[in-house]
Design an enzyme around this catalytic site. Structure first.
Site, PDB file in Angstrom:
ATOM      1  N   ASN A   1      -2.613   5.227  -8.256  1.00 29.16           N
ATOM      2  CA  ASN A   1      -2.775   5.849  -9.586  1.00 29.16           C
ATOM      3  C   ASN A   1      -3.815   5.201 -10.480  1.00 29.16           C
ATOM      4  O   ASN A   1      -3.740   5.358 -11.696  1.00 29.16           O
ATOM      5  CB  ASN A   1      -1.436   5.886 -10.345  1.00 29.16           C
ATOM      6  CG  ASN A   1      -0.424   6.758  -9.637  1.00 29.16           C
ATOM      7  OD1 ASN A   1      -0.698   7.917  -9.373  1.00 29.16           O
ATOM      8  ND2 ASN A   1       0.727   6.195  -9.296  1.00 29.16           N
TER       9      ASN A   1
ATOM     10  N   HIS B   1       3.426  -7.987  -2.959  1.00 27.19           N
ATOM     11  CA  HIS B   1       3.535  -6.605  -3.465  1.00 27.19           C
ATOM     12  C   HIS B   1       2.351  -5.785  -2.967  1.00 27.19           C
ATOM     13  O   HIS B   1       1.232  -5.908  -3.464  1.00 27.19           O
ATOM     14  CB  HIS B   1       3.590  -6.555  -4.991  1.00 27.19           C
ATOM     15  CG  HIS B   1       3.875  -5.174  -5.505  1.00 27.19           C
ATOM     16  ND1 HIS B   1       5.119  -4.773  -5.950  1.00 27.19           N
ATOM     17  CD2 HIS B   1       3.092  -4.068  -5.606  1.00 27.19           C
ATOM     18  CE1 HIS B   1       5.084  -3.504  -6.312  1.00 27.19           C
ATOM     19  NE2 HIS B   1       3.850  -3.053  -6.115  1.00 27.19           N
TER      20      HIS B   1
ATOM     21  N   TYR C   1       2.656  12.200  -7.240  1.00 25.41           N
ATOM     22  CA  TYR C   1       1.210  12.134  -6.967  1.00 25.41           C
ATOM     23  C   TYR C   1       1.006  12.205  -5.467  1.00 25.41           C
ATOM     24  O   TYR C   1       1.939  11.962  -4.687  1.00 25.41           O
ATOM     25  CB  TYR C   1       0.599  10.830  -7.521  1.00 25.41           C
ATOM     26  CG  TYR C   1       1.138   9.568  -6.865  1.00 25.41           C
ATOM     27  CD1 TYR C   1       0.653   9.115  -5.630  1.00 25.41           C
ATOM     28  CD2 TYR C   1       2.154   8.821  -7.456  1.00 25.41           C
ATOM     29  CE1 TYR C   1       1.151   7.972  -5.023  1.00 25.41           C
ATOM     30  CE2 TYR C   1       2.663   7.674  -6.857  1.00 25.41           C
ATOM     31  CZ  TYR C   1       2.149   7.256  -5.641  1.00 25.41           C
ATOM     32  OH  TYR C   1       2.647   6.133  -5.039  1.00 25.41           O
TER      33      TYR C   1
ATOM     34  N   ASP D   1      -1.052  -5.538  -4.840  1.00 28.81           N
ATOM     35  CA  ASP D   1      -0.742  -4.142  -5.177  1.00 28.81           C
ATOM     36  C   ASP D   1      -1.629  -3.154  -4.418  1.00 28.81           C
ATOM     37  O   ASP D   1      -1.678  -1.969  -4.753  1.00 28.81           O
ATOM     38  CB  ASP D   1      -0.815  -3.860  -6.686  1.00 28.81           C
ATOM     39  CG  ASP D   1      -0.210  -2.501  -7.032  1.00 28.81           C
ATOM     40  OD1 ASP D   1       0.771  -2.113  -6.385  1.00 28.81           O
ATOM     41  OD2 ASP D   1      -0.737  -1.815  -7.938  1.00 28.81           O
TER      42      ASP D   1
END
Ligand code: 0GZ
Length: 305
Positions: free
Chosen positions: A263, A32, A50, A258
């Protein structure tokens, strides 16, 4: 100068990550991660919620090599909407070492799905997190499933724990394998043996083809401390949640960085320390091999399994 301005408070990914003390097993997959732009080459979607900093494929591949990973699964980020070109560009440049998860609209054609498949896409992502997207109607999503099913793809779902009761029946009606992002975002201030997380585990038990990413301790943690400055006890509150999933479902858990961590406004983790977190959630070499190598290889590179 890209003409794009980052969302206020947005933290850039961590430059100069440490080299992990935990040596990843041969063939480990970051299942991921994302690419952002660069915006000048791959503009961010007009409907995005965003605006990130740029995070290119070359920077992703450099991180892969630095951490000791072999392969990446690049998940389409919401800031690119359903324009998969930056993600596909990364797959094509990877020499077969990256596979992808796309975002599709209902009107996607078979020819487009075929082209994505040939580029290395193996899944479609449905996102239900309201701060990221306006969710599409469920019938549209089922129409998309019909398109991708002949290619053997799966559906990746991203949702908040509080929404699982409403979404559970819909998810179970999807007739292809499911992959859950970020452990279904449990509230880690709650008891890992309590009814909320039990409901999530029960959902995983409902079908043998539901996979779970035990990712994002940096997002899920409440008590920290952050994976920074060599911290060896980072995110200990997340450990019992992830460990329960890894130990009960050792053949259908996935791990990823990730990166570039969209964010985050509180802190940006050192990705080397995120790798060092893995042995805490997968306590034996056997569990680690399944989590990091066997499972993602079976799902994304079955021909190499
Ligand atoms: O929690 C998030 O903000 C987040 C966002 C995205 C995305 O924008 O695609 O992907 C993730 O995996 C996580």
């Amino acid at each position: 100068m890209t003409g794009f301005e980052k969302t206020p408070g947005w933290l850039d990914w961590y430059a100069g990550p440490s080299r992990p003390e935990f040596r990843l097993p041969e063939g480990a997959v970051d299942a991921h991660c994302h690419v952002f732009g660069p915006g000048e080459e791959f503009p961010y979607a007009p409907e995005r919620k965003y605006t990130p900093c740029d995070a290119s494929k070359d920077q992703l591949f450099a991180l892969r090599d630095h951490l000791g990973l072999t392969r990446n699964v690049v998940v389409q980020a919401t800031c690119h909407g359903a324009d998969n070109t930056a993600m596909v560009d990364a797959l094509r440049a990877s020499g077969g070492r990256a596979r992808g998860v796309a975002t599709l609209r209902r009107d996607v054609t078979d020819a487009e799905v075929r082209e994505l498949h040939e580029a290395g896409v193996r899944g479609v992502r449905f996102n239900f997190v309201r701060r990221l997207v306006d969710a599409a109607p469920q019938q549209d999503l089922l129409d998309i499933v019909e398109r991708i099913a002949p290619y053997g793809w799966h559906v990746v779902v991203y949702f908040e724990a509080a929404d699982l009761p409403d979404l559970r029946d819909f998810f179970l009606s999807i007739p292809v394998p499911l992959v859950i992002d970020h452990m279904g975002r449990p509230d880690t201030a709650k008891d890992p043996d309590g009814p909320d997380f039990e409901a999530f585990l029960d959902f995983l038990r409902a079908r043998p083809d539901i996979w779970c990413k035990v990712t994002c301790p940096e997002r899920l943690t409440v008590s920290g401390p952050p994976a920074l400055d060599g911290e060896r006890r980072a995110y200990r509150d997340v450990v019992p949640f992830a460990r329960r999933v890894v130990e009960e479902f050792p053949d259908r858990v996935l791990w990823g960085t990730d990166w570039p961590h969209p964010n985050l406004t509180d802190h940006m983790p050192d990705d080397g320390l995120l790798v060092d977190f893995v042995p805490h959630i997968a306590p034996t070499p056997e569990l680690r091999r399944r989590l990091l190598v066997d499972n993602p290889t079976r799902l994304y590179w079955p021909e190499a399994d």
